[in-house]
Design an enzyme around this catalytic site. Structure first.
Site, PDB file in Angstrom:
ATOM      1  N   LYS A 278      -5.491 -40.681  12.141  1.00 42.21           N
ATOM      2  CA  LYS A 278      -5.128 -39.995  13.386  1.00 42.21           C
ATOM      3  C   LYS A 278      -3.612 -39.964  13.548  1.00 42.21           C
ATOM      4  CE  LYS A 278      -9.131 -41.331  16.205  1.00 42.21           C
ATOM      5  NZ  LYS A 278      -9.639 -39.970  16.433  1.00 42.21           N
ATOM      6  N   ASP A 348     -12.615 -39.816   9.899  1.00 42.59           N
ATOM      7  CA  ASP A 348     -12.461 -39.966  11.355  1.00 42.59           C
ATOM      8  C   ASP A 348     -13.741 -39.582  12.096  1.00 42.59           C
ATOM      9  OD1 ASP A 348     -11.196 -40.606  13.686  1.00 42.59           O
ATOM     10  OD2 ASP A 348      -9.939 -38.794  13.774  1.00 42.59           O
ATOM     11  N   ARG A 352     -20.589 -40.927  14.217  1.00 39.52           N
ATOM     12  CA  ARG A 352     -21.925 -40.424  13.881  1.00 39.52           C
ATOM     13  C   ARG A 352     -22.527 -41.183  12.700  1.00 39.52           C
ATOM     14  NH1 ARG A 352     -19.568 -34.490  13.079  1.00 39.52           N
ATOM     15  NH2 ARG A 352     -18.077 -35.436  14.501  1.00 39.52           N
TER      16      ARG A 352
HETATM   17  N1  BES Z   1     -13.263 -41.484  18.476  1.00 38.64           N
HETATM   18  C1  BES Z   1     -13.041 -40.147  18.103  1.00 38.64           C
HETATM   19  C2  BES Z   1     -13.298 -39.150  19.229  1.00 38.64           C
HETATM   20  C3  BES Z   1     -12.413 -39.240  20.447  1.00 38.64           C
HETATM   21  C4  BES Z   1     -11.322 -38.406  20.568  1.00 38.64           C
HETATM   22  C5  BES Z   1     -12.709 -40.107  21.472  1.00 38.64           C
HETATM   23  C6  BES Z   1     -10.513 -38.472  21.687  1.00 38.64           C
HETATM   24  C7  BES Z   1     -11.907 -40.163  22.611  1.00 38.64           C
HETATM   25  C8  BES Z   1     -10.813 -39.352  22.718  1.00 38.64           C
HETATM   26  C9  BES Z   1     -13.943 -39.758  16.936  1.00 38.64           C
HETATM   27  O1  BES Z   1     -14.264 -40.770  16.056  1.00 38.64           O
HETATM   28  C10 BES Z   1     -13.220 -38.694  16.169  1.00 38.64           C
HETATM   29  O2  BES Z   1     -12.130 -38.918  15.753  1.00 38.64           O
HETATM   30  N2  BES Z   1     -13.849 -37.539  16.010  1.00 38.64           N
HETATM   31  C11 BES Z   1     -13.276 -36.464  15.288  1.00 38.64           C
HETATM   32  C12 BES Z   1     -14.388 -35.754  14.557  1.00 38.64           C
HETATM   33  C13 BES Z   1     -13.925 -34.685  13.624  1.00 38.64           C
HETATM   34  C14 BES Z   1     -13.157 -35.292  12.478  1.00 38.64           C
HETATM   35  C15 BES Z   1     -15.118 -33.952  13.119  1.00 38.64           C
HETATM   36  C16 BES Z   1     -12.587 -35.518  16.263  1.00 38.64           C
HETATM   37  O3  BES Z   1     -13.122 -35.302  17.354  1.00 38.64           O
HETATM   38  O4  BES Z   1     -11.505 -35.018  15.943  1.00 38.64           O
HETATM   39 ZN    ZN Z   2     -12.876 -41.144  14.545  1.00 34.12          ZN
HETATM   40 ZN    ZN Z   3     -14.313 -42.700  16.904  1.00 35.59          ZN
END
Ligand code: BES
Ligand code: ZN
Ligand code: ZN
Length: 496
Positions: A278, A348, A352
């Site tokens: 991230k 990331d 899931r």
């Molecule tokens: N924990 C994050 C989602 C998240 C984002 C929670 C902002 C709270 C605030 C999750 O694990 C994630 O990073 N998801 C990715 C998925 C993508 C790579 C398909 C996302 O949402 O960018």
């Molecule tokens: Zn994530």
């Molecule tokens: Zn996450």
């Protein structure tokens, strides 16, 4: 902390008095007429001069010299029009009232509860909403501050003229149980990730079970996860020095252990993104990536106090998502407890993965219905902001039940559609059964449907709390940071 009495009178004027005032009102709340004559005359002048706001959630604090009693404080809380009031508006009004109370020195507080009730919200509902707000609106997280503000202990007396005390007491108890659960969830989320490791989270779950005769805890460690074949969870865990934990709580509300409602929560105690790392600003709040797990533990706290006649299974796969030489990489293919294989397009999209094993384990343990709660997608933050929790479901009837539970607690959820094309996207891997990150399009839905691939045909609702579990602004309901969202809804669902 809470007592109920029928009549307020001026003898109690050592209290700070809280009164609701609607935009329909021609007069001040009738109970106030029992006050000191000069006080009432003063109030009436202020009221006639329009100095007391009736706008919902607007507070007017007034100080009067009450003959023979000294200074008396009254907090008027605007309630808008009776016919327009919704439960979130009432919660907002009580939240504002509690914040005004917190500014006072006195800790004896009288509440003219009748003045907050109407045809839509009876005294039991207002009592529940008030006791909840009394705990949650004044919540602070200062565990890491060396200088702490003093936390005052309040004595609230709720004055209800025609109140039936049994229903009122139940309302107060219910509201307090909600408040305890919500604040517990908030604290778990607010504790930084260097302290709230997966093992520490499991410790909190065990402590919760130890407080209740009806809850038992079982924690699976890496060896047990290995022998069960929980490779999706273990793969996320490989990049971390902290062991993974599968936290299992059983609340037995029925005579025999059958057909439990399963609550499954994402317990990523820190999400760096892994090798699909991230950016810095996205990482800063990622201690909150166990907000789903916290909602479930908070709900179990509330459930242990309300004691519904329903068996509830709580399952929390917990790990950090970090980076080292063994960490999972984009392109890796993983096995899972359920047997399906997963191509990791993006490390990331780890939530899931661990939930795949979490919900599959819930099925294995005989869940009759499943709700999963997860801070799952940035896409949900884009779609619904920090206002409404996103939902995906495979079952209209069960979704409606959950929606009614949310409505009854003032929490907001919104269902997103499913479509066979979205399922195809989830299955769009050249090498494995499933693809953990098919792209930006419909990101919240494909994330939900990925989890659905491990649910098969059990009635299920997925709640994406990425936007609502941890917020950047103070609200009438609490400070910025963790919100404890979905605790009340899940506990209500267990009751229904
Ligand atoms: N924990 C994050 C989602 C998240 C984002 C929670 C902002 C709270 C605030 C999750 O694990 C994630 O990073 N998801 C990715 C998925 C993508 C790579 C398909 C996302 O949402 O960018
Ligand atoms: Zn994530
Ligand atoms: Zn996450």
């Amino acid at each position: 902390m809470f007592t109920v009495e029928k009549k307020w009178n001026k003898k109690n004027s050592d209290e700070v008095l809280v009164a609701g005032i609607t935009a329909d009102a021609d007069n001040l709340p009738p109970a106030l007429e029992k006050g000191d004559k000069t006080l009432v005359a003063n109030l009436e002048t202020k009221w006639e001069n329009g100095e007391i706001s009736t706008k919902n959630g607007k507070v007017t604090t007034m100080t009067f010299l009450d003959e023979g009693k000294g200074l008396q404080e009254i907090i008027f809380v605007g309630l808008g029009l009776n016919a327009e009031r919704t439960l979130p508006m009432l919660q907002e009004a009580f939240g504002a009232a509690i914040k005004a109370v917190n500014k006072q020195k006195r800790t004896k507080i009288g509440v003219l509860l009748d003045s907050f009730s109407n045809d839509l919200f009876d005294d039991a509902v207002t009592a529940r909403t008030f006791s909840d707000a009394a705990l949650t609106a004044s919540y602070r997280f200062d565990a890491y501050k060396t200088e702490k503000e003093e936390q005052k202990a309040y004595d609230f007396t709720l004055y209800v003229e025609n109140g039936e005390s049994k229903a009122l007491k139940a309302g107060i108890h219910h509201g307090s149980a909600n408040g305890h659960g919500v604040n517990f969830a908030r604290t778990l989320v607010n504790i930084p990730a260097n302290d709230l490791t997966p093992v520490a989270l499991a410790g909190e779950a065990k402590a919760l079970a130890n407080q209740s005769d009806q809850i038992t805890a079982e924690i699976l460690d890496n060896d047990e996860l290995e022998s069960l074949g929980m490779h999706a969870l273990l793969s996320v865990n490989r990049g971390s020095d902290q062991p993974a934990q599968m936290i299992v709580l059983r609340y037995q509300g029925e005579d025999t252990w059958e057909d439990p409602l399963a609550l499954v929560g994402k317990g990523i105690t820190y999400d760096s993104g892994g090798y699909s790392i991230k950016p810095g600003h996205g990482m800063k709040t990622m201690k909150s990536d166990m907000g789903g797990a916290a909602a479930i533990l908070g709900a179990m706290q509330t459930i242990s106090e309300i004691q519904p006649k329903k068996n509830v299974l709580a399952i929390i796969p917990a790990t950090e998502n970090l980076i080292n030489g063994s960490a999972m990489k984009p392109g890796d293919v993983l096995g899972s407890f359920d047997g399906q294989t997963i191509e990791v397009n993006n490390t990331d999209a780890e939530g899931r993965l661990i939930l795949a094993d979490g919900v599959a384990y819930a099925r294995h343990l005989g869940a009759s219905k499943i709700v999963d709660v997860a801070t799952l997608t940035g896409a949900c933050v884009v779609t619904l902001g920090d206002v409404i929790t996103g939902a995906v479901s495979n079952n209209d009837e069960f979704y409606e039940k959950l929606e009614k539970s949310a409505d009854a607690t003032g929490e907001l959820i919104w269902r997103l559609p499913t479509h066979p094309r979205y399922d195809e996207m989830v299955r769009s891997s050249d090498v494995a059964d499933l693809n953990n990150s098919p792209g930006r399009e419909a990101g919240t839905i494909t994330a939900g449907l990925f989890i659905h691939a491990f649910i098969h045909d059990i009635p299920w609702v997925h709640l994406d709390v990425a936007g609502t579990a941890f917020i950047e602004r103070e609200t009438p309901f609490g400070p910025k940071g963790a919100t404890g969202v979905m605790v009340r809804t899940l506990a209500e669902l267990a009751q229904r």
